[in-house]
Design a protein around this motif. Sequence first.
Motif, PDB file in Angstrom:
ATOM      1  N   LEU A   1      31.683 -11.941  49.060  1.00  0.00           N
ATOM      2  CA  LEU A   1      30.711 -12.048  47.889  1.00  0.00           C
ATOM      3  C   LEU A   1      29.918 -13.293  48.617  1.00  0.00           C
ATOM      4  O   LEU A   1      28.461 -13.297  48.291  1.00  0.00           O
ATOM      5  CB  LEU A   1      31.349 -12.409  46.930  1.00  0.00           C
ATOM      6  N   ILE A   2      30.587 -14.312  48.932  1.00  0.00           N
ATOM      7  CA  ILE A   2      29.717 -15.454  49.452  1.00  0.00           C
ATOM      8  C   ILE A   2      28.852 -15.105  50.507  1.00  0.00           C
ATOM      9  O   ILE A   2      27.577 -15.728  50.654  1.00  0.00           O
ATOM     10  CB  ILE A   2      30.668 -16.725  49.835  1.00  0.00           C
ATOM     11  N   LEU A   3      29.366 -14.349  51.487  1.00  0.00           N
ATOM     12  CA  LEU A   3      28.233 -14.013  52.434  1.00  0.00           C
ATOM     13  C   LEU A   3      27.067 -12.988  52.065  1.00  0.00           C
ATOM     14  O   LEU A   3      26.151 -13.206  52.494  1.00  0.00           O
ATOM     15  CB  LEU A   3      29.158 -13.068  53.610  1.00  0.00           C
ATOM     16  N   ALA A   4      27.326 -12.309  51.025  1.00  0.00           N
ATOM     17  CA  ALA A   4      26.276 -11.467  50.696  1.00  0.00           C
ATOM     18  C   ALA A   4      25.318 -12.380  49.917  1.00  0.00           C
ATOM     19  O   ALA A   4      24.082 -12.061  49.973  1.00  0.00           O
ATOM     20  CB  ALA A   4      26.869 -10.357  49.661  1.00  0.00           C
ATOM     21  N   VAL A   5      25.732 -13.545  49.152  1.00  0.00           N
ATOM     22  CA  VAL A   5      24.724 -14.324  48.233  1.00  0.00           C
ATOM     23  C   VAL A   5      24.217 -15.167  49.445  1.00  0.00           C
ATOM     24  O   VAL A   5      22.647 -15.169  49.409  1.00  0.00           O
ATOM     25  CB  VAL A   5      25.407 -15.401  47.432  1.00  0.00           C
ATOM     26  N   VAL A   6      24.864 -15.564  50.414  1.00  0.00           N
ATOM     27  CA  VAL A   6      24.018 -16.243  51.450  1.00  0.00           C
ATOM     28  C   VAL A   6      23.110 -15.272  52.029  1.00  0.00           C
ATOM     29  O   VAL A   6      21.836 -15.844  52.622  1.00  0.00           O
ATOM     30  CB  VAL A   6      25.044 -16.855  52.443  1.00  0.00           C
ATOM     31  N   ALA A   7      23.321 -14.185  52.440  1.00  0.00           N
ATOM     32  CA  ALA A   7      22.279 -13.403  53.226  1.00  0.00           C
ATOM     33  C   ALA A   7      21.269 -12.871  52.234  1.00  0.00           C
ATOM     34  O   ALA A   7      19.961 -12.913  52.648  1.00  0.00           O
ATOM     35  CB  ALA A   7      23.042 -11.972  53.539  1.00  0.00           C
ATOM     36  N   ALA A   8      21.336 -12.630  50.910  1.00  0.00           N
ATOM     37  CA  ALA A   8      20.356 -12.413  50.487  1.00  0.00           C
ATOM     38  C   ALA A   8      19.477 -13.478  49.973  1.00  0.00           C
ATOM     39  O   ALA A   8      18.323 -13.293  50.032  1.00  0.00           O
ATOM     40  CB  ALA A   8      20.968 -11.966  48.621  1.00  0.00           C
ATOM     41  N   LEU A   9      20.008 -15.000  49.726  1.00  0.00           N
ATOM     42  CA  LEU A   9      19.080 -15.740  49.945  1.00  0.00           C
ATOM     43  C   LEU A   9      18.246 -16.240  51.166  1.00  0.00           C
ATOM     44  O   LEU A   9      17.103 -16.368  50.994  1.00  0.00           O
ATOM     45  CB  LEU A   9      19.967 -17.209  49.645  1.00  0.00           C
ATOM     46  N   GLY A  10      18.806 -15.820  52.244  1.00  0.00           N
ATOM     47  CA  GLY A  10      18.268 -15.844  53.510  1.00  0.00           C
ATOM     48  C   GLY A  10      17.162 -14.825  53.799  1.00  0.00           C
ATOM     49  O   GLY A  10      16.094 -15.111  54.057  1.00  0.00           O
ATOM     50  N   VAL A  11      17.497 -13.657  53.181  1.00  0.00           N
ATOM     51  CA  VAL A  11      16.445 -12.535  53.184  1.00  0.00           C
ATOM     52  C   VAL A  11      15.283 -13.000  52.200  1.00  0.00           C
ATOM     53  O   VAL A  11      14.029 -12.637  52.543  1.00  0.00           O
ATOM     54  CB  VAL A  11      16.982 -11.305  52.767  1.00  0.00           C
ATOM     55  N   LEU A  12      15.452 -13.550  51.226  1.00  0.00           N
ATOM     56  CA  LEU A  12      14.395 -13.908  50.145  1.00  0.00           C
ATOM     57  C   LEU A  12      13.786 -15.012  50.666  1.00  0.00           C
ATOM     58  O   LEU A  12      12.540 -15.104  50.479  1.00  0.00           O
ATOM     59  CB  LEU A  12      14.906 -13.912  48.736  1.00  0.00           C
ATOM     60  N   PHE A  13      14.348 -16.110  51.237  1.00  0.00           N
ATOM     61  CA  PHE A  13      13.535 -17.526  51.290  1.00  0.00           C
ATOM     62  C   PHE A  13      13.325 -17.870  52.890  1.00  0.00           C
ATOM     63  O   PHE A  13      12.545 -18.899  52.887  1.00  0.00           O
ATOM     64  CB  PHE A  13      14.546 -18.522  50.558  1.00  0.00           C
ATOM     65  N   LEU A  14      13.918 -17.401  53.689  1.00  0.00           N
ATOM     66  CA  LEU A  14      13.783 -17.718  55.304  1.00  0.00           C
ATOM     67  C   LEU A  14      12.411 -16.971  55.698  1.00  0.00           C
ATOM     68  O   LEU A  14      12.050 -15.953  55.123  1.00  0.00           O
ATOM     69  CB  LEU A  14      14.926 -17.205  56.004  1.00  0.00           C
ATOM     70  N   PRO A  15      11.674 -17.762  56.276  1.00  0.00           N
ATOM     71  CA  PRO A  15      10.485 -17.238  56.836  1.00  0.00           C
ATOM     72  C   PRO A  15      10.702 -16.340  58.027  1.00  0.00           C
ATOM     73  O   PRO A  15      10.908 -16.458  59.157  1.00  0.00           O
ATOM     74  CB  PRO A  15       9.799 -18.584  57.596  1.00  0.00           C
ATOM     75  N   LEU A  16      10.541 -14.976  57.672  1.00  0.00           N
ATOM     76  CA  LEU A  16      10.763 -13.832  58.467  1.00  0.00           C
ATOM     77  C   LEU A  16       9.354 -13.418  59.039  1.00  0.00           C
ATOM     78  O   LEU A  16       9.531 -12.425  59.877  1.00  0.00           O
ATOM     79  CB  LEU A  16      11.539 -13.172  57.582  1.00  0.00           C
ATOM     80  N   GLY A  17       8.515 -13.676  58.381  1.00  0.00           N
ATOM     81  CA  GLY A  17       7.008 -13.027  58.945  1.00  0.00           C
ATOM     82  C   GLY A  17       5.963 -14.174  59.275  1.00  0.00           C
ATOM     83  O   GLY A  17       6.267 -15.244  58.894  1.00  0.00           O
ATOM     84  N   VAL A  18       5.131 -13.825  60.008  1.00  0.00           N
ATOM     85  CA  VAL A  18       3.946 -14.832  60.557  1.00  0.00           C
ATOM     86  C   VAL A  18       2.670 -14.223  60.034  1.00  0.00           C
ATOM     87  O   VAL A  18       2.444 -13.144  60.010  1.00  0.00           O
ATOM     88  CB  VAL A  18       3.986 -15.151  61.831  1.00  0.00           C
ATOM     89  N   TYR A  19       1.507 -15.039  59.842  1.00  0.00           N
ATOM     90  CA  TYR A  19       0.408 -14.544  59.545  1.00  0.00           C
ATOM     91  C   TYR A  19      -0.555 -15.327  60.397  1.00  0.00           C
ATOM     92  O   TYR A  19      -0.419 -16.692  60.619  1.00  0.00           O
ATOM     93  CB  TYR A  19      -0.203 -14.460  58.017  1.00  0.00           C
ATOM     94  N   VAL A  20      -1.693 -14.557  60.586  1.00  0.00           N
ATOM     95  CA  VAL A  20      -2.615 -15.291  61.612  1.00  0.00           C
ATOM     96  C   VAL A  20      -4.046 -15.082  60.846  1.00  0.00           C
ATOM     97  O   VAL A  20      -4.370 -14.180  60.450  1.00  0.00           O
ATOM     98  CB  VAL A  20      -3.041 -14.470  63.014  1.00  0.00           C
TER      99      VAL A  20
END
Length: 143
Positions: free
Chosen positions: A18-37
Amino acid sequence: MDSAKMPESGNLAARFALILAVVAALGVLFLPLGVYVEVEPVIPGEPAPAGEPEVTGRTSLLQEEGPRIVLLAAFPVLLAAAPLVGERFRPGSRGLRILAAVFLWLFVILGLASIGWFFAPSALAMTLAALSRRRRAPQAEAT
């Protein structure tokens, strides 16, 4: 430590999942995963600017997709939480942990091209929780 107060290894692994799932969900939502130009428009007939365009910013999945992505990221968290909630009603049951592990792996496989691989550690931990068995207390020998 008294064995009655020690949590079962399956419950520990389910909590960790559960802790790993919460950390992954937060990472997916808030980590910068894309770039724009940002590129200046080119007037027809003019040569395009030479060189590579520079990355001018990074975006998170929440910024790109909006609030609907929260539901998708919350789904594996709810799957990982189900065995812990079920443990309150039926202690020692492995059925929910097995189902949660299966559905977490399905989520990982179906979402492998996008966010599924973020939840693979949680699915692995839930698999370990599903495989663990309750230890029986040592019984006194009858004489």
